[in-house]
Scaffold this active site. Sequence first.
Site, PDB file in Angstrom:
ATOM      1  N   GLY A  13      84.919  37.236 -29.937  1.00  0.00           N
ATOM      2  CA  GLY A  13      83.722  36.527 -29.466  1.00  0.00           C
ATOM      3  C   GLY A  13      82.434  37.200 -29.912  1.00  0.00           C
ATOM      4  NE  ARG A 109      78.137  41.136 -15.033  1.00  0.00           N
ATOM      5  CZ  ARG A 109      77.729  40.043 -15.674  1.00  0.00           C
ATOM      6  NH1 ARG A 109      77.138  39.063 -15.003  1.00  0.00           N
ATOM      7  NH2 ARG A 109      77.891  39.923 -16.965  1.00  0.00           N
ATOM      8  CB  CYS A 148      72.606  39.307 -21.392  1.00  0.00           C
ATOM      9  SG  CYS A 148      73.020  37.582 -21.097  1.00  0.00           S
ATOM     10  CD  GLN A 174      68.861  33.919 -19.797  1.00  0.00           C
ATOM     11  OE1 GLN A 174      68.497  33.860 -18.627  1.00  0.00           O
ATOM     12  NE2 GLN A 174      70.134  34.034 -20.131  1.00  0.00           N
ATOM     13  NE  ARG A 234      71.577  29.621 -23.528  1.00  0.00           N
ATOM     14  CZ  ARG A 234      72.122  30.741 -23.066  1.00  0.00           C
ATOM     15  NH1 ARG A 234      71.646  31.923 -23.422  1.00  0.00           N
ATOM     16  NH2 ARG A 234      73.139  30.708 -22.226  1.00  0.00           N
ATOM     17  CG  HIS A 241      68.545  37.055 -22.954  1.00  0.00           C
ATOM     18  ND1 HIS A 241      68.804  36.183 -23.982  1.00  0.00           N
ATOM     19  CD2 HIS A 241      69.683  37.106 -22.198  1.00  0.00           C
ATOM     20  CE1 HIS A 241      70.046  35.736 -23.877  1.00  0.00           C
ATOM     21  NE2 HIS A 241      70.608  36.284 -22.810  1.00  0.00           N
TER      22      HIS A 241
HETATM   23  N1  LIG Z   1      76.693  36.706 -25.265  1.00  0.00           N
HETATM   24  C1  LIG Z   1      75.982  37.477 -24.436  1.00  0.00           C
HETATM   25  O1  LIG Z   1      74.784  37.743 -24.668  1.00  0.00           O
HETATM   26  C2  LIG Z   1      76.623  38.059 -23.209  1.00  0.00           C
HETATM   27  C3  LIG Z   1      75.893  39.031 -22.515  1.00  0.00           C
HETATM   28  C4  LIG Z   1      76.433  39.620 -21.383  1.00  0.00           C
HETATM   29  C5  LIG Z   1      77.670  39.226 -20.953  1.00  0.00           C
HETATM   30  N2  LIG Z   1      78.388  38.266 -21.619  1.00  0.00           N
HETATM   31  C6  LIG Z   1      79.714  37.945 -21.109  1.00  0.00           C
HETATM   32  O2  LIG Z   1      80.655  38.506 -22.021  1.00  0.00           O
HETATM   33  C7  LIG Z   1      81.791  37.664 -22.134  1.00  0.00           C
HETATM   34  C8  LIG Z   1      81.966  37.217 -23.574  1.00  0.00           C
HETATM   35  O3  LIG Z   1      80.846  36.460 -23.992  1.00  0.00           O
HETATM   36  P1  LIG Z   1      80.712  35.921 -25.483  1.00  0.00           P
HETATM   37  O4  LIG Z   1      79.333  35.410 -25.605  1.00  0.00           O
HETATM   38  O5  LIG Z   1      81.210  36.937 -26.437  1.00  0.00           O
HETATM   39  O6  LIG Z   1      81.762  34.685 -25.437  1.00  0.00           O
HETATM   40  P2  LIG Z   1      82.589  34.036 -26.642  1.00  0.00           P
HETATM   41  O7  LIG Z   1      81.900  34.210 -27.939  1.00  0.00           O
HETATM   42  O8  LIG Z   1      82.929  32.651 -26.182  1.00  0.00           O
HETATM   43  O9  LIG Z   1      83.962  34.917 -26.673  1.00  0.00           O
HETATM   44  C9  LIG Z   1      84.943  34.820 -25.668  1.00  0.00           C
HETATM   45  C10 LIG Z   1      86.131  35.743 -25.972  1.00  0.00           C
HETATM   46  O10 LIG Z   1      87.113  35.540 -24.937  1.00  0.00           O
HETATM   47  C11 LIG Z   1      88.372  35.288 -25.563  1.00  0.00           C
HETATM   48  N3  LIG Z   1      89.206  34.389 -24.757  1.00  0.00           N
HETATM   49  C12 LIG Z   1      88.947  33.109 -24.386  1.00  0.00           C
HETATM   50  N4  LIG Z   1      90.000  32.597 -23.688  1.00  0.00           N
HETATM   51  C13 LIG Z   1      90.930  33.589 -23.632  1.00  0.00           C
HETATM   52  C14 LIG Z   1      92.230  33.683 -23.052  1.00  0.00           C
HETATM   53  N5  LIG Z   1      92.806  32.638 -22.406  1.00  0.00           N
HETATM   54  N6  LIG Z   1      92.901  34.860 -23.166  1.00  0.00           N
HETATM   55  C15 LIG Z   1      92.345  35.916 -23.815  1.00  0.00           C
HETATM   56  N7  LIG Z   1      91.122  35.872 -24.399  1.00  0.00           N
HETATM   57  C16 LIG Z   1      90.429  34.727 -24.299  1.00  0.00           C
HETATM   58  C17 LIG Z   1      88.031  34.619 -26.871  1.00  0.00           C
HETATM   59  O11 LIG Z   1      89.138  34.722 -27.765  1.00  0.00           O
HETATM   60  P3  LIG Z   1      89.476  33.549 -28.846  1.00  0.00           P
HETATM   61  O12 LIG Z   1      88.500  33.730 -29.993  1.00  0.00           O
HETATM   62  O13 LIG Z   1      90.884  33.865 -29.233  1.00  0.00           O
HETATM   63  O14 LIG Z   1      89.311  32.245 -28.141  1.00  0.00           O
HETATM   64  C18 LIG Z   1      86.822  35.448 -27.304  1.00  0.00           C
HETATM   65  O15 LIG Z   1      87.253  36.639 -27.903  1.00  0.00           O
HETATM   66  C19 LIG Z   1      81.559  36.497 -21.161  1.00  0.00           C
HETATM   67  O16 LIG Z   1      82.179  36.800 -19.942  1.00  0.00           O
HETATM   68  C20 LIG Z   1      80.049  36.464 -21.038  1.00  0.00           C
HETATM   69  O17 LIG Z   1      79.626  35.879 -19.850  1.00  0.00           O
HETATM   70  C21 LIG Z   1      77.887  37.694 -22.741  1.00  0.00           C
END
Ligand SMILES: NC(=O)c1ccc[n+]([C@@H]2O[C@H](COP(=O)([O-])OP(=O)(O)OC[C@H]3O[C@@H](n4cnc5c(N)ncnc54)[C@H](OP(=O)(O)O)[C@@H]3O)[C@@H](O)[C@H]2O)c1
Length: 348
Positions: A13, A109, A148, A174, A234, A241
């Site tokens: 991700g 959290r 974030c 954001q 957004r 952000h």
């Molecule tokens: N983006 C930000 O700025 C940010 C900041 C702080 C916190 N977060 C948090 O960090 C987390 C990831 O965010 P992201 O933006 O990186 O999301 P993302 O791009 O949608 O990535 C999600 C990840 O979770 C995996 N996943 C989904 N379903 C799964 C399952 N059933 N079993 C195992 N792995 C699974 C995906 O794997 P596949 O590729 O195989 O589907 C991918 O590696 C979230 O909880 C989000 O709220 C994000």
Amino acid sequence: MSRIEVGILGATGMVGQQFIALLANHPWFKVAWLGASERSAGKAYRDAAAWRLSAPLAEDTARMQVNAAAPGAAPRLVFSGLDSSVASEIEAAFAQAGHVVVSNARNYRMETTVPLLIPEINGDHLALVEPQRNAKGWSGCIVTNPNCAVIVLAMALAPLRQFGLTKCMITTLQAISGAGYPGVASWDILGNIIPHIGGGEEDKVEAEPRKILGRLNGGAVEDHPVVVSATTTRVPVHNGHTGSIAVALEQKPEPDAIIDAWSSFKGEPQRLELPSAPPDPIVYLQEANRPQPALDANRDGGMTVTVGRLRPCPVLDYKFVALGHNTIRGAAGAAILNAELMHRQGRL
Ligand SMILES: NC(=O)c1ccc[n+]([C@@H]2O[C@H](COP(=O)([O-])OP(=O)(O)OC[C@H]3O[C@@H](n4cnc5c(N)ncnc54)[C@H](OP(=O)(O)O)[C@@H]3O)[C@@H](O)[C@H]2O)c1
């Protein structure tokens, strides 16, 4: 010194990619295991992930095989960038199996015995790990970093506690990288602003700072009394952000005292010279047109929060603008800094 092997859950991700980029040349940690969904398991990382970062993907990582997100073969220290729809079960399974899970996901959290950490502010909250192990019966543990947008807000507020911080209003702007990949449809975000972010974003911005800024008392955190009102939006920005913030401060300090408090703010990461610690976690810019995501989000590798536009507020006492890189200081970089502090405290 040989480097400590680490795993990444959710490695494919947006946050997972940022972990890989930030750990590529890390002096203490070495990526040895990648986990994601069944869709990715068994594939080479380069085939499973749509690499979205300008930093090149190293060939040895590109060739690594992605595993299913189950404990067993993973190293003891595991970073998590898992989607929140699956993080509860998977992170608990890893903690139960003895892993130290350093997570970005929102799921744990606000649990009483789970540290919600920003090492510059509340490194002492790591002491919650022992009551957590007792309460859950885990040999491992879960340590989290904030949402974030909350990291930007909590960093800007922490030095203001000394002035009697009582109220805060924030409107966030954001970046789209905060929605993961592919995230928000281009049709919805180009030339537009979306005045709502799902997943309880405003609730998180209102609740998490109180725990982060709170005091450890026995086996729990006593929340800081600041009341936060949040509107989260957004905007068509790649990374960074921004928050437009107003605060009530009982002691009515002069503006220079506030700027001094931000500029002199340092914490454990700076004292311990942790590898990911920015020299100045908060930088105040005097220019009226700063901070801007395009110019300021990457300051000190994306680990610094940039503040500007401090001026009197006719409703509360002061208002200002704060900005931070959402996938670095707001996610992967934050988790890596947490793990660095845990390592220096002998907790890994
Ligand atoms: N983006 C930000 O700025 C940010 C900041 C702080 C916190 N977060 C948090 O960090 C987390 C990831 O965010 P992201 O933006 O990186 O999301 P993302 O791009 O949608 O990535 C999600 C990840 O979770 C995996 N996943 C989904 N379903 C799964 C399952 N059933 N079993 C195992 N792995 C699974 C995906 O794997 P596949 O590729 O195989 O589907 C991918 O590696 C979230 O909880 C989000 O709220 C994000």
